[in-house]
Write a protein that holds these residues in place. Structure first.
Motif, PDB file in Angstrom:
ATOM      1  N   GLU A   1      15.180  47.112  37.135  1.00 43.98           N
ATOM      2  CA  GLU A   1      16.260  46.493  36.364  1.00 43.98           C
ATOM      3  C   GLU A   1      17.577  47.214  36.619  1.00 43.98           C
ATOM      4  O   GLU A   1      18.623  46.576  36.747  1.00 43.98           O
ATOM      5  N   GLY A   2      17.531  48.539  36.701  1.00 41.34           N
ATOM      6  CA  GLY A   2      18.736  49.313  36.973  1.00 41.34           C
ATOM      7  C   GLY A   2      19.298  49.040  38.350  1.00 41.34           C
ATOM      8  O   GLY A   2      20.514  48.899  38.522  1.00 41.34           O
ATOM      9  N   ILE A   3      18.408  48.937  39.341  1.00 38.87           N
ATOM     10  CA  ILE A   3      18.857  48.658  40.700  1.00 38.87           C
ATOM     11  C   ILE A   3      19.473  47.265  40.786  1.00 38.87           C
ATOM     12  O   ILE A   3      20.543  47.075  41.377  1.00 38.87           O
ATOM     13  N   ILE A   4      18.815  46.288  40.182  1.00 40.48           N
ATOM     14  CA  ILE A   4      19.329  44.915  40.215  1.00 40.48           C
ATOM     15  C   ILE A   4      20.666  44.813  39.492  1.00 40.48           C
ATOM     16  O   ILE A   4      21.611  44.199  40.000  1.00 40.48           O
TER      17      ILE A   4
ATOM     18  N   THR B   1      35.835  48.161  32.731  1.00 33.57           N
ATOM     19  CA  THR B   1      35.509  46.949  31.992  1.00 33.57           C
ATOM     20  C   THR B   1      34.012  46.655  32.061  1.00 33.57           C
ATOM     21  O   THR B   1      33.385  46.317  31.047  1.00 33.57           O
ATOM     22  N   ILE B   2      33.423  46.808  33.228  1.00 34.53           N
ATOM     23  CA  ILE B   2      31.991  46.568  33.375  1.00 34.53           C
ATOM     24  C   ILE B   2      31.195  47.609  32.606  1.00 34.53           C
ATOM     25  O   ILE B   2      30.183  47.299  31.972  1.00 34.53           O
ATOM     26  N   HIS B   3      31.667  48.833  32.606  1.00 34.43           N
ATOM     27  CA  HIS B   3      30.944  49.923  31.927  1.00 34.43           C
ATOM     28  C   HIS B   3      30.951  49.783  30.415  1.00 34.43           C
ATOM     29  O   HIS B   3      30.003  50.161  29.740  1.00 34.43           O
ATOM     30  N   SER B   4      32.021  49.203  29.866  1.00 36.99           N
ATOM     31  CA  SER B   4      32.112  49.114  28.396  1.00 36.99           C
ATOM     32  C   SER B   4      31.308  47.979  27.816  1.00 36.99           C
ATOM     33  O   SER B   4      30.721  47.192  28.434  1.00 36.99           O
TER      34      SER B   4
ATOM     35  N   VAL C   1      46.780  50.032  44.936  1.00 38.33           N
ATOM     36  CA  VAL C   1      46.502  48.819  44.165  1.00 38.33           C
ATOM     37  C   VAL C   1      45.001  48.583  44.074  1.00 38.33           C
ATOM     38  O   VAL C   1      44.462  48.298  43.002  1.00 38.33           O
ATOM     39  N   VAL C   2      44.295  48.727  45.191  1.00 38.22           N
ATOM     40  CA  VAL C   2      42.846  48.510  45.193  1.00 38.22           C
ATOM     41  C   VAL C   2      42.152  49.534  44.299  1.00 38.22           C
ATOM     42  O   VAL C   2      41.249  49.186  43.530  1.00 38.22           O
ATOM     43  N   LEU C   3      42.564  50.789  44.374  1.00 37.76           N
ATOM     44  CA  LEU C   3      41.962  51.815  43.510  1.00 37.76           C
ATOM     45  C   LEU C   3      42.238  51.542  42.040  1.00 37.76           C
ATOM     46  O   LEU C   3      41.352  51.687  41.192  1.00 37.76           O
ATOM     47  N   GLY C   4      43.454  51.142  41.721  1.00 34.92           N
ATOM     48  CA  GLY C   4      43.794  50.841  40.329  1.00 34.92           C
ATOM     49  C   GLY C   4      43.004  49.663  39.786  1.00 34.92           C
ATOM     50  O   GLY C   4      42.461  49.717  38.678  1.00 34.92           O
ATOM     51  N   ILE C   5      42.913  48.611  40.571  1.00 34.47           N
ATOM     52  CA  ILE C   5      42.158  47.431  40.146  1.00 34.47           C
ATOM     53  C   ILE C   5      40.675  47.773  40.024  1.00 34.47           C
ATOM     54  O   ILE C   5      40.001  47.361  39.075  1.00 34.47           O
ATOM     55  N   SER C   6      40.162  48.542  40.979  1.00 33.77           N
ATOM     56  CA  SER C   6      38.746  48.939  40.932  1.00 33.77           C
ATOM     57  C   SER C   6      38.443  49.781  39.713  1.00 33.77           C
ATOM     58  O   SER C   6      37.377  49.642  39.102  1.00 33.77           O
ATOM     59  N   LEU C   7      39.354  50.659  39.336  1.00 35.70           N
ATOM     60  CA  LEU C   7      39.161  51.477  38.144  1.00 35.70           C
ATOM     61  C   LEU C   7      39.114  50.608  36.886  1.00 35.70           C
ATOM     62  O   LEU C   7      38.243  50.790  36.026  1.00 35.70           O
ATOM     63  N   ILE C   8      40.012  49.644  36.804  1.00 34.33           N
ATOM     64  CA  ILE C   8      40.015  48.734  35.659  1.00 34.33           C
ATOM     65  C   ILE C   8      38.733  47.925  35.611  1.00 34.33           C
ATOM     66  O   ILE C   8      38.109  47.783  34.536  1.00 34.33           O
TER      67      ILE C   8
ATOM     68  N   GLY D   1      27.993  45.549  41.144  1.00 29.58           N
ATOM     69  CA  GLY D   1      28.730  45.954  42.342  1.00 29.58           C
ATOM     70  C   GLY D   1      29.366  44.779  43.042  1.00 29.58           C
ATOM     71  O   GLY D   1      30.538  44.824  43.436  1.00 29.58           O
ATOM     72  N   VAL D   2      28.599  43.698  43.197  1.00 26.83           N
ATOM     73  CA  VAL D   2      29.132  42.492  43.836  1.00 26.83           C
ATOM     74  C   VAL D   2      30.253  41.889  42.994  1.00 26.83           C
ATOM     75  O   VAL D   2      31.303  41.501  43.526  1.00 26.83           O
ATOM     76  N   ILE D   3      30.043  41.834  41.678  1.00 26.23           N
ATOM     77  CA  ILE D   3      31.092  41.313  40.790  1.00 26.23           C
ATOM     78  C   ILE D   3      32.353  42.178  40.896  1.00 26.23           C
ATOM     79  O   ILE D   3      33.473  41.656  40.976  1.00 26.23           O
ATOM     80  N   GLY D   4      32.184  43.482  40.927  1.00 25.16           N
ATOM     81  CA  GLY D   4      33.334  44.386  41.043  1.00 25.16           C
ATOM     82  C   GLY D   4      34.087  44.198  42.346  1.00 25.16           C
ATOM     83  O   GLY D   4      35.329  44.180  42.367  1.00 25.16           O
ATOM     84  N   ILE D   5      33.361  44.033  43.453  1.00 28.06           N
ATOM     85  CA  ILE D   5      34.010  43.826  44.750  1.00 28.06           C
ATOM     86  C   ILE D   5      34.783  42.507  44.754  1.00 28.06           C
ATOM     87  O   ILE D   5      35.920  42.437  45.243  1.00 28.06           O
ATOM     88  N   ILE D   6      34.189  41.471  44.212  1.00 28.11           N
ATOM     89  CA  ILE D   6      34.859  40.164  44.151  1.00 28.11           C
ATOM     90  C   ILE D   6      36.125  40.253  43.306  1.00 28.11           C
ATOM     91  O   ILE D   6      37.196  39.762  43.700  1.00 28.11           O
TER      92      ILE D   6
END
Length: 97
Positions: free
Chosen positions: A33-36, A94-97, A83-90, A42-47
């Motif tokens: 479950e953790g891997i999935i 967001t995903i972590h919370s 810009v990419v680092l800033g957006i990735s951090l946000i 990860g895919v959602i974050g990249i998109i």
């Protein structure tokens, strides 16, 4: 520098037994479950990071990719990376919370 590294290693060594004990009770199913979930998020974050970069590219009304690759503009590359680092951090927070 050596003091900082030694402190980090000491802290890491102190937390390893607690992490091992915590993970001992988990099953293979929770590992899967953790891997999935990691792959999905990860895919959602990249998109989302890609969409954010494209929105930024449209907002500045300049072809930043052309500036970087054809004109070899280092300042544009640093700006795009920031810009990419800033957006990735946000996105990550967001995903972590």
């Amino acid at each position: 520098m050596k003091k900082t590294l030694a402190t980090l290693l000491l802290l890491g060594a102190a937390t390893l037994p607690a992490l091992a004990q915590e993970s001992a009770g988990r099953s293979r199913q929770s590992l899967m479950e953790g891997i999935i979930s990691t792959l999905v998020f990860g895919v959602i974050g990249i998109i989302l990071a890609t969409i954010g970069f494209k929105v930024f590219d449209l907002a500045i009304k300049s072809d930043i990719e052309k500036e970087i690759f054809e004109n070899k503009n280092i300042a544009a590359a640093i700006l795009a990376g920031s810009v990419v680092l800033g957006i990735s951090l946000i996105v990550a927070l967001t995903i972590h919370s």
